[in-house]
Write a protein that holds these residues in place. Sequence first.
Motif, PDB file in Angstrom:
ATOM      1  N   ILE A 186      -0.130   2.461  -0.992  1.00 20.47           N
ATOM      2  CA  ILE A 186      -0.603   3.019   0.278  1.00 20.47           C
ATOM      3  C   ILE A 186      -1.824   3.888   0.063  1.00 20.47           C
ATOM      4  O   ILE A 186      -2.792   3.828   0.828  1.00 20.47           O
ATOM      5  CB  ILE A 186       0.536   3.832   0.942  1.00 20.47           C
ATOM      6  N   TRP A 209     -10.412   6.785  -3.319  1.00 19.92           N
ATOM      7  CA  TRP A 209      -9.365   6.453  -4.277  1.00 19.92           C
ATOM      8  C   TRP A 209      -9.840   5.469  -5.347  1.00 19.92           C
ATOM      9  O   TRP A 209      -9.402   5.524  -6.494  1.00 19.92           O
ATOM     10  CB  TRP A 209      -8.150   5.879  -3.550  1.00 19.92           C
ATOM     11  N   ALA A 247      -4.112   3.655  -2.129  1.00 20.82           N
ATOM     12  CA  ALA A 247      -5.295   2.835  -2.392  1.00 20.82           C
ATOM     13  C   ALA A 247      -6.007   2.444  -1.108  1.00 20.82           C
ATOM     14  O   ALA A 247      -7.227   2.198  -1.112  1.00 20.82           O
ATOM     15  CB  ALA A 247      -4.898   1.585  -3.172  1.00 20.82           C
ATOM     16  N   ASN A 248      -5.282   2.394   0.015  1.00 14.77           N
ATOM     17  CA  ASN A 248      -5.875   2.001   1.290  1.00 14.77           C
ATOM     18  C   ASN A 248      -6.171   3.179   2.207  1.00 14.77           C
ATOM     19  O   ASN A 248      -6.999   3.054   3.113  1.00 14.77           O
ATOM     20  CB  ASN A 248      -4.924   1.040   2.028  1.00 14.77           C
ATOM     21  N   GLN A 249      -5.498   4.313   1.985  1.00 12.89           N
ATOM     22  CA  GLN A 249      -5.629   5.417   2.930  1.00 12.89           C
ATOM     23  C   GLN A 249      -6.411   6.607   2.393  1.00 12.89           C
ATOM     24  O   GLN A 249      -7.022   7.330   3.181  1.00 12.89           O
ATOM     25  CB  GLN A 249      -4.224   5.889   3.360  1.00 12.89           C
TER      26      GLN A 249
END
Length: 590
Positions: free
Chosen positions: A432, A440, A434-436
């Motif tokens: 999660i 990151w 990595a997408n939010q």
Amino acid sequence: MPRRISLLVCENFAAELQAVLKDLPHEGVEVHCFPSDCTQSAFDLQCVDRLIATHHDAAVDEVHVLGACCLAGVQRSLFPEDWRMHYFDQCFYMFVNRTLVDFLIQQRAYLLSPGWLANWQENLQKLGFDQQTARQFFAETTQKLVLLDTETDPNSPAYLQEMAHYLDLPCEILPVGLDCFRRYVQNILEKGSRSADLRQADYAMALDLAAQMTGLIHENEVIEKTFDIFSMLFAPQRLVFYPLLDFAFGAVHSRPPQMSVSPSQIEERIRWAAEKREFLEMEDGFLFRLHQQDETIGVLEVAQIALPQYRHRYLSAALNVARICGVAVANARSLQRMIAMQKMADLGTLAAGVAHEINSPLQVITGITDTLFERFIKSRDEQFLKQRLELLSHSAWHIAEIIHSLLSYASPQHLELGLHDLNSIVSDALLIAANQVKDWANIQVQTEFAPHLPPLPCDRSKISQALLHLLSNACDAVSGRGVIAIRTGYDAKRRRLLLSVSDNGKGIPKELQPRVFVPFFTTKGIGNGTGLGLSVVQGIVSAHGGEVELVSASGQGTTFTLYLPDTPPQPHPETSAEDAGRFDDLPTEG
């Protein structure tokens, strides 16, 4: 000459008793076994006769029967008067926290001990099962098999796998060790060695337990401890506490729980409490008035006691315990009132912070709205409008972020508990992140997962939320480029699973560390973050009965470690919905 003590234990737990005695002074201590009877509806009375005959002429000073839940249905008068019967609703309570046992049973787990498991096929036959009927029965009643592993039999894991395959059920091993049982046996031996009078040992134990209650801060915890003590003294079938609040009885506590109490019974207790008497003798027990000085705190009903003909032997101790319990309940109520007053003061500070944080973006929104209206009337500059609308959108989303974080912080932590793998929670949270989490992709992430962790009783989504807050903070600390390390582990001594998030950023100065959990406190620049992330983390961890540890220094990075208990959190049923959330542990800057 050492006192001779005979310990009688179910054959399923003989290995555990022998193991703990190796670590304790046990000169003069003998161990005898009685047959396991948990597979039958009534205990074999011939076995009672054999137990008594074994010790009839023996030169034994004390006899203790441990873990005798299978003897609970046998009339106490059948045993010699000076025998001590250590009853448990569940024999597993001797080895592990009562809350965890009850939680596992609620989850439809079938609990197994190494001793029972060593003869699992024979025990299933005693229940009248063949493989077909056993599979049908367990499929309807059981979600999984759980071995509470005391580590006394190295073959237990293999037996568990065999039984699970036989029943076509999943299985799990929960290491519980012998620490709890060792303390229990040690307490029996120490109390027994102090006095030849067993009643004096009862008095000492009861008063010792009562004295420990004065530090409890929740009324329901005090009541549960009170029930434990009076259960030890009288072995009653019915315990009821009628709390007196503002000249009227509040919600009744009982053991067994949810016991029905008629309005007429409550009225009788109110009339009796008004008489200000210390106790009332009933046909099958007592009423005790719990009080602090002249103020009545409540009425305790102890009924259907095991041996009413001997109740006066313990009355003196019971009266002393009742006085201590009254003080403990009064102290808990006073402390909760003080906490409530502190909450109101802290809420004022919080409200001021909310007003300040929201006022700034609101001024931007209102200012830009007026400017847009004027500019749109005079000229239709699309580039100007686009830039201002983007700023307007950013300010609106910033308000939404503040409100969302505030709700997460302030609202009650309703936990959807289950048994979960901590390593799995971390792996999912990293996906999660990595997408939010901003930037990151530029972070070097290092993970160290401890193998064979015990299951974590938790709300999976809440723990994931707490971890994402820590990862986002760590990313900000390294300015989007650096190293973040995530580690899991287990502290067997503290019975805690641990989850740590470390970064190699600039660190937090020592003088600021006490304030990092204060709402709206942040070391980030204006407009970056809400200052509620760590408050939310602390709230989630506290709701699970855990703690958050911070280790940091200027220029040396930061590590946050979550310590989460391997047992479910204790509920506080007297806490109302309005104050059951994060404000229970609201940190302040003072």
